[in-house]
Design an enzyme around this catalytic site. Sequence first.
Site, PDB file in Angstrom:
ATOM      1  N   HIS A 464       0.816  -1.213   0.000  1.00  0.00           N
ATOM      2  CA  HIS A 464       0.000   0.000   0.000  1.00  0.00           C
ATOM      3  C   HIS A 464       0.844   1.256   0.000  1.00  0.00           C
ATOM      4  CE1 HIS A 464      -3.723  -2.373   1.392  1.00  0.00           C
ATOM      5  NE2 HIS A 464      -3.653  -2.259   0.097  1.00  0.00           N
ATOM      6  N   ARG A 568     -14.633  22.699  -1.964  1.00  0.00           N
ATOM      7  CA  ARG A 568     -15.464  21.737  -1.219  1.00  0.00           C
ATOM      8  C   ARG A 568     -15.631  22.287   0.196  1.00  0.00           C
ATOM      9  NH1 ARG A 568     -12.391  17.599  -4.526  1.00  0.00           N
ATOM     10  NH2 ARG A 568     -13.964  16.259  -5.457  1.00  0.00           N
ATOM     11  N   ARG A 604     -18.789  25.638  -3.771  1.00  0.00           N
ATOM     12  CA  ARG A 604     -19.895  24.669  -3.770  1.00  0.00           C
ATOM     13  C   ARG A 604     -20.607  24.743  -2.427  1.00  0.00           C
ATOM     14  NH1 ARG A 604     -18.741  18.404  -4.642  1.00  0.00           N
ATOM     15  NH2 ARG A 604     -17.896  18.526  -2.536  1.00  0.00           N
ATOM     16  N   GLU A 698     -24.179  15.563 -11.588  1.00  0.00           N
ATOM     17  CA  GLU A 698     -23.685  14.362 -10.899  1.00  0.00           C
ATOM     18  C   GLU A 698     -24.697  13.229 -10.954  1.00  0.00           C
ATOM     19  OE1 GLU A 698     -21.045  15.605  -7.308  1.00  0.00           O
ATOM     20  OE2 GLU A 698     -22.908  16.736  -7.146  1.00  0.00           O
ATOM     21  N   ASN A 721     -17.088  12.038 -10.412  1.00  0.00           N
ATOM     22  CA  ASN A 721     -17.007  10.976  -9.390  1.00  0.00           C
ATOM     23  C   ASN A 721     -18.409  10.442  -9.102  1.00  0.00           C
ATOM     24  OD1 ASN A 721     -14.382  11.878  -9.262  1.00  0.00           O
ATOM     25  ND2 ASN A 721     -14.694  13.085  -7.418  1.00  0.00           N
ATOM     26  N   ASP A 722     -19.318  11.361  -8.823  1.00  0.00           N
ATOM     27  CA  ASP A 722     -20.683  10.918  -8.533  1.00  0.00           C
ATOM     28  C   ASP A 722     -21.414  10.511  -9.798  1.00  0.00           C
ATOM     29  OD1 ASP A 722     -21.207  10.833  -5.766  1.00  0.00           O
ATOM     30  OD2 ASP A 722     -20.899  12.997  -5.703  1.00  0.00           O
ATOM     31  N   ARG A 732     -19.358   4.359  -4.940  1.00  0.00           N
ATOM     32  CA  ARG A 732     -17.950   4.725  -5.017  1.00  0.00           C
ATOM     33  C   ARG A 732     -17.158   4.301  -3.778  1.00  0.00           C
ATOM     34  NH1 ARG A 732     -18.473  11.384  -5.090  1.00  0.00           N
ATOM     35  NH2 ARG A 732     -16.393  11.523  -4.241  1.00  0.00           N
ATOM     36  N   CYS A 769     -15.151  18.906 -12.803  1.00  0.00           N
ATOM     37  CA  CYS A 769     -14.402  19.066 -11.556  1.00  0.00           C
ATOM     38  C   CYS A 769     -14.221  17.737 -10.819  1.00  0.00           C
ATOM     39  CB  CYS A 769     -15.068  20.091 -10.644  1.00  0.00           C
ATOM     40  SG  CYS A 769     -16.725  19.609 -10.154  1.00  0.00           S
TER      41      CYS A 769
HETATM   42  C1  PEP Z   1     -17.785  14.636  -8.008  1.00  0.00           C
HETATM   43  O1  PEP Z   1     -18.731  13.956  -7.578  1.00  0.00           O
HETATM   44  O2  PEP Z   1     -17.177  14.379  -9.077  1.00  0.00           O
HETATM   45  C2  PEP Z   1     -17.323  15.808  -7.245  1.00  0.00           C
HETATM   46  C3  PEP Z   1     -16.455  16.651  -7.747  1.00  0.00           C
HETATM   47  O3  PEP Z   1     -17.814  15.928  -5.994  1.00  0.00           O
HETATM   48  P1  PEP Z   1     -17.276  15.073  -4.739  1.00  0.00           P
HETATM   49  O4  PEP Z   1     -16.162  14.214  -5.221  1.00  0.00           O
HETATM   50  O5  PEP Z   1     -16.881  16.064  -3.712  1.00  0.00           O
HETATM   51  O6  PEP Z   1     -18.507  14.298  -4.382  1.00  0.00           O
HETATM   52 MG    MG Z   2     -19.908  14.761  -5.918  1.00  0.00          MG
END
Ligand code: PEP
Ligand code: MG
Length: 839
Positions: A464, A568, A604, A698, A721-722, A732, A769
């Site tokens: 790791h 964030r 945000r 998202e 990401n979301d 995730r 983002c």
């Molecule tokens: C995302 O979801 O891509 C994002 C930028 O928000 P977070 O990772 O803070 O949920």
């Molecule tokens: Mg997000």
Amino acid sequence: MSTLTLGSPVAGWATRLEEVPDPAFAQRMVGDGIAVDPTSAELRAPCDGVVVSVHGARHACTLRAVTGAEILLHIGIDTVSLRGEGFTVRVQEGQRVRAGDPLISFDMDLLARKARSLLTAMVVVNGEAHTVTNRVQDREVAVGELLLAVAGESSSAVQETAGDEKAERRVRLLIPHGLHARPAAALARHAKLHAGSVSIVNKGRSANAKSVVSLMGLGARHGDMLTLTVQGEQAERVAQELMELVISGLGDPVQPIAEQPEVPAEVTAPQHFTPDQEVLLKGTIAAPGVGVGNAVRVLEESAELPMDGQGIQAETQRLADALASVGRDIEALVSREGAGEAAKTEIFRAHLALLEDPELTEAAHREIAAGRGAAWAWRKAVARHAQVLHELNDPLLAERIGDLRDIERRVISQLTGRGGSRVPAELPPDAILVADELLPSELAAIPAGRLAGLCMARGGPTSHVAILASGMGIPAVVAMGDAALRVPHGAPLIVDGNRGEVHVFPPAEVRDATRRAAAARQEANLATAHEECRTADNVRIEVFANLGRPGDAASAMAKGAEGCGLLRTEFLFLERSTAPSEAEQLAQYQEIADTLRGRPVVIRTIDVGGDKPLAYLPLPREENPVLGLRGVRIALQHPEVLRTQLRAILRVKPAGVCRILVPMIASVSELRMVRAMIEAERQALGITRTIELGAMIEVPVAAVQADRLAAECDFLSIGTNDLTQYALAMDRGNPYVAARLDSLHPGVLRLVAQTVAGARKHGRPVAVCGGIASEALAAPLLIGLGVTELSATPAVVPDLKAFIRTLTSAQCEDVARKALELESGDDVRALVKSTWPGL
Ligand code: PEP
Ligand code: MG
């Protein structure tokens, strides 16, 4: 035939199991019995018997009565997640108890706040041989009052007929790195859902599948044939499910047997070091890159620990408290790093699983029961398991010893106040750490950009710490052998992570030349980092930075970020137990805006819920939190919190420098509600200038409806990401699916394309983002799809800008068009790499 009567373990309201908000109890999967909604805070023995087990999280225990009936007493629902917080165990495993004896005390207030329900279940877990009768229910009961009867066979008869349902499966392990910590944790987590026993045999060695340590101790490697045996109710179903999980790779990628990876090469042993003679040490490549600097030795030191404890109860409690506290620290780290740091969070999730490992805690409790102190007992338990891994003579499993040592160190440091990170707080410039084995938490705690390299005598390329080093951009060579430990403190070194070599005392001119070459590219990129970013054919692409900590703004500036594309805000106030006031928020936002000197700051609004808890905003427990109260849904549920934040953002000077970004938008009405609140607050503050409002894309429907959202706001920003998590229906935070959670999946890219098409109808810009905005490989695809702003982690901004300057929009559009037609994220990566081989 015998009949056993059970008294109520707590005072309270006797309730049917069907009413327990947990299908495992409500559907009697665990066993038959009853629940009590408690009004007393001490769990007492319902009958005479022996304590068979006390759960590591202290919220449950099992007694065996003289009739052979095994009775599980389980306080509250989902209380295992409290990791022992609020529970004090009064008994030990193996202890005889009489009806009415105290078993576990609990903090009713804490549970009422933190647990899903206080309903305390009492169920017979070996129900095949026992039948529950004469149940008292739907009325108030006192402690010890007769609650039900259990008719069954005598203990000897039970043993004779203990014909539990049993199922067996044979399955080949296809995980290239074998059954290491992450897949072992995933398997143990699933096995623990089964009330009966689950064992796995590999090459004559047997393991309890509910224990990560025991599973790791199997030494199961790629290609090994495992025999899975499940006993208890629904054994066939459980065995089949577990087999399928193993076949699927338990969250790791699988590899057919023929493609067995190479085992790392043996290490060449070195001799001695003098300043006038260069020595070349060979090791194994762990993280690419070349670093030049001076050795900082990080040596093993083992604090003396008192062997004797101060009483079994006191030491048991101390250990439990320390484990709970370390667990909370790691969880805070996971949620802080949560965004876009998948590898890091997975590693620390594996550490959480080790902390809960029943074999480890049981081994420590055995030591404590023999009169040892908690710290001594913990060290002994960890050492024993490390030894098991060591003796397996498997380099891949030996790499997991570092994880065990890490949790050993953390827990002992918590217990004794000594023995935290061995890395000096003040590191000289260009430090190269030379360690026997650096621990993951020690490396993760070092701020970005502080290390020039890492050399380790032990460890391996998939340890790791190697994964972390790669992610942090630190060249690393591992498995160098004992010679590494003789490298003098301060010795000049060159770490060549591309070749797996370390030069000790290289001549000054070689050092300089290497440093110059390594720095040349970086310097060139940094030199132009402060210029506007445009593609080779002059298309403007803004490269912004994601910020989450107050100090981030300065590094974003230093790296040439053209603004902040995602602040964030929930991370700024993470450690707090009370909500930040308007003035406190304003001060933070203003400081960031001042540091960015007029560059745009996209703030945000608070984004909590799901995987992002926040101490000062307690949220209800939910069955599926990522599909529940998250992002804007919470903000609209707590309008006072949102209004305070909106006012703070509106007041940042100069007016217009900030933009407001709203997370997790799933419908136009949410955006309208936020817009209305902004307008009301703006007018109340007497601010004339309007503020730009953006929607985060998202949720898949937001991408599909991007045209409608774009009509209501000024810009769109895609949180990949979301968006990926929801588009692929893969949590995730779930290790089972982590390896397939790919933001470059062509389906996700199609959603990006749809977002851009919708935004263009109203002339709105689209930013990205999420994590892929920081990946150079994704840049041509996103630009080709029409994204005009990338908001990345500050460290990658110079290289990202430099790469974008080499691209033409025609190339990007071509590759993006082809990518949309491919089948998988891997295909997309291969396509991009074939066009830009240097990536
Ligand atoms: C995302 O979801 O891509 C994002 C930028 O928000 P977070 O990772 O803070 O949920
Ligand atoms: Mg997000």
